[in-house]
Design an enzyme around this catalytic site. Structure first.
Site, PDB file in Angstrom:
ATOM      1  N   VAL A  20      -7.618   9.922   6.434  1.00  0.00           N
ATOM      2  CA  VAL A  20      -8.693  10.909   6.546  1.00  0.00           C
ATOM      3  C   VAL A  20      -8.826  11.397   7.982  1.00  0.00           C
ATOM      4  O   VAL A  20      -8.941  12.599   8.253  1.00  0.00           O
ATOM      5  CB  VAL A  20     -10.034  10.313   6.056  1.00  0.00           C
ATOM      6  CG1 VAL A  20     -11.196  11.245   6.386  1.00  0.00           C
ATOM      7  CG2 VAL A  20      -9.990  10.052   4.557  1.00  0.00           C
ATOM      8  N   LYS A  23      -5.689  13.516   9.000  1.00  0.00           N
ATOM      9  CA  LYS A  23      -5.710  14.818   8.324  1.00  0.00           C
ATOM     10  C   LYS A  23      -6.779  15.711   8.955  1.00  0.00           C
ATOM     11  O   LYS A  23      -6.639  16.935   8.989  1.00  0.00           O
ATOM     12  CB  LYS A  23      -5.983  14.640   6.826  1.00  0.00           C
ATOM     13  CG  LYS A  23      -4.811  14.057   6.051  1.00  0.00           C
ATOM     14  CD  LYS A  23      -5.165  13.841   4.582  1.00  0.00           C
ATOM     15  CE  LYS A  23      -3.983  13.261   3.823  1.00  0.00           C
ATOM     16  NZ  LYS A  23      -4.302  13.015   2.392  1.00  0.00           N
ATOM     17  N   SER A  50       8.353  -6.077  -0.990  1.00  0.00           N
ATOM     18  CA  SER A  50       8.891  -5.783   0.334  1.00  0.00           C
ATOM     19  C   SER A  50       8.424  -6.819   1.356  1.00  0.00           C
ATOM     20  O   SER A  50       9.170  -7.200   2.257  1.00  0.00           O
ATOM     21  CB  SER A  50       8.460  -4.379   0.781  1.00  0.00           C
ATOM     22  OG  SER A  50       9.005  -3.398  -0.073  1.00  0.00           O
ATOM     23  N   GLU A 141       1.406   0.409  11.542  1.00  0.00           N
ATOM     24  CA  GLU A 141       2.482   1.185  12.153  1.00  0.00           C
ATOM     25  C   GLU A 141       2.295   2.658  11.839  1.00  0.00           C
ATOM     26  O   GLU A 141       2.004   3.033  10.706  1.00  0.00           O
ATOM     27  CB  GLU A 141       3.855   0.727  11.642  1.00  0.00           C
ATOM     28  CG  GLU A 141       5.004   1.493  12.290  1.00  0.00           C
ATOM     29  CD  GLU A 141       6.365   1.116  11.720  1.00  0.00           C
ATOM     30  OE1 GLU A 141       7.165   0.523  12.463  1.00  0.00           O
ATOM     31  OE2 GLU A 141       6.604   1.400  10.530  1.00  0.00           O
ATOM     32  N   HIS A 157      16.957   5.464   3.268  1.00  0.00           N
ATOM     33  CA  HIS A 157      16.256   4.305   2.708  1.00  0.00           C
ATOM     34  C   HIS A 157      16.679   4.066   1.255  1.00  0.00           C
ATOM     35  O   HIS A 157      16.940   2.929   0.854  1.00  0.00           O
ATOM     36  CB  HIS A 157      14.748   4.541   2.773  1.00  0.00           C
ATOM     37  CG  HIS A 157      13.940   3.428   2.187  1.00  0.00           C
ATOM     38  ND1 HIS A 157      13.731   2.226   2.841  1.00  0.00           N
ATOM     39  CD2 HIS A 157      13.297   3.328   0.988  1.00  0.00           C
ATOM     40  CE1 HIS A 157      12.990   1.435   2.077  1.00  0.00           C
ATOM     41  NE2 HIS A 157      12.717   2.072   0.954  1.00  0.00           N
TER      42      HIS A 157
END
Length: 222
Positions: A20, A23, A50, A141, A157
């Site tokens: 939020v 953006k 993962s 990250e 990927h």
């Protein structure tokens, strides 16, 4: 599974909040009627599968813990996409000036690409989340890259996943060439940046005028 849910909830909250906020940067630039360096923002919390793979790589227990939170600083991940390479530097400087997060590490894979051809700018940040049990600071990250870089990274990927990290040499070499082609595209777009922005402004103005004209005709018909 309840332990994992409790452990990951602050990460989910951080991703939602940061999406939020980031953006909102685009909206602020739009209000100033200047070029926005942020094209769009995405975010995710790393899936358990993962996380499990990463714990095997690092040789740490697959369980919610302070060690896991420290060793895996990308459990919460944000991506900020830019139109031009120069926009990446603008976004980096903007994030450095923010008071609601603390940057603890930066990795410039734009100037120093990975051997695979991968390019992106990475930041590890500390971000405080307010919970019913008080404030909790987590690591997250942020990856900042152009649309071309993001397209290449997504393909790479997927191929790495398909070949389980053992990509055939021919595919790897073609990917490296594709990475260079993508970067050359970014460079060319930067060279004609002014023309592109003028065209975008013209298109936006034309679209707005056409919409108003259509609305007026529609009202007259009524």
């Amino acid at each position: 599974m309840r332990q994992w849910g409790q452990f990951l909830e602050p990460y989910k909250q951080a991703v939602d909040e940061l999406k939020v906020k980031f953006k909102g940067l685009r909206a602020q630039y739009d209000l100033e009627d200047v070029h926005t360096p942020v094209e769009f923002v995405t975010g995710r919390v790393k899936p358990l599968a993962s996380i499990y793979d990463r714990t095997l790589e690092k040789g740490i227990p697959f369980e919610p813990s302070a060690e896991l939170a420290t060793e895996l600083p990308d459990i919460a991940g944000l991506r900020m996409m830019c139109q031009f390479v120069d926009d990446i530097g603008t976004v980096v400087e903007t994030l450095r000036q923010r008071k609601d997060l603390e940057i603890v590490e930066e990795r410039d894979y734009i100037s120093h690409k990975k051997p695979s051809g991968y390019r992106s700018y990475h930041m590890i940040i500390k971000y405080p989340v307010q919970t019913i049990h008080g404030e909790k600071t987590i690591l997250a990250e942020i990856q900042i890259r152009t649309l071309a870089m993001n397209f290449w990274a997504s393909i790479e990927h997927s191929l790495n996943y398909k070949y389980e990290g053992e990509m055939p040499n021919e595919i790897r070499l073609r990917l490296e060439r594709a990475a260079e082609a993508a970067f050359q595209l970014d460079e060319e777009m930067s060279q004609i940046r002014d023309e592109i922005q003028d065209a975008q402004q013209y298109f936006s103005a034309f679209k707005e005028t056409a919409t108003r004209s259509y609305d007026q005709k529609d009202r007259r018909k009524r």
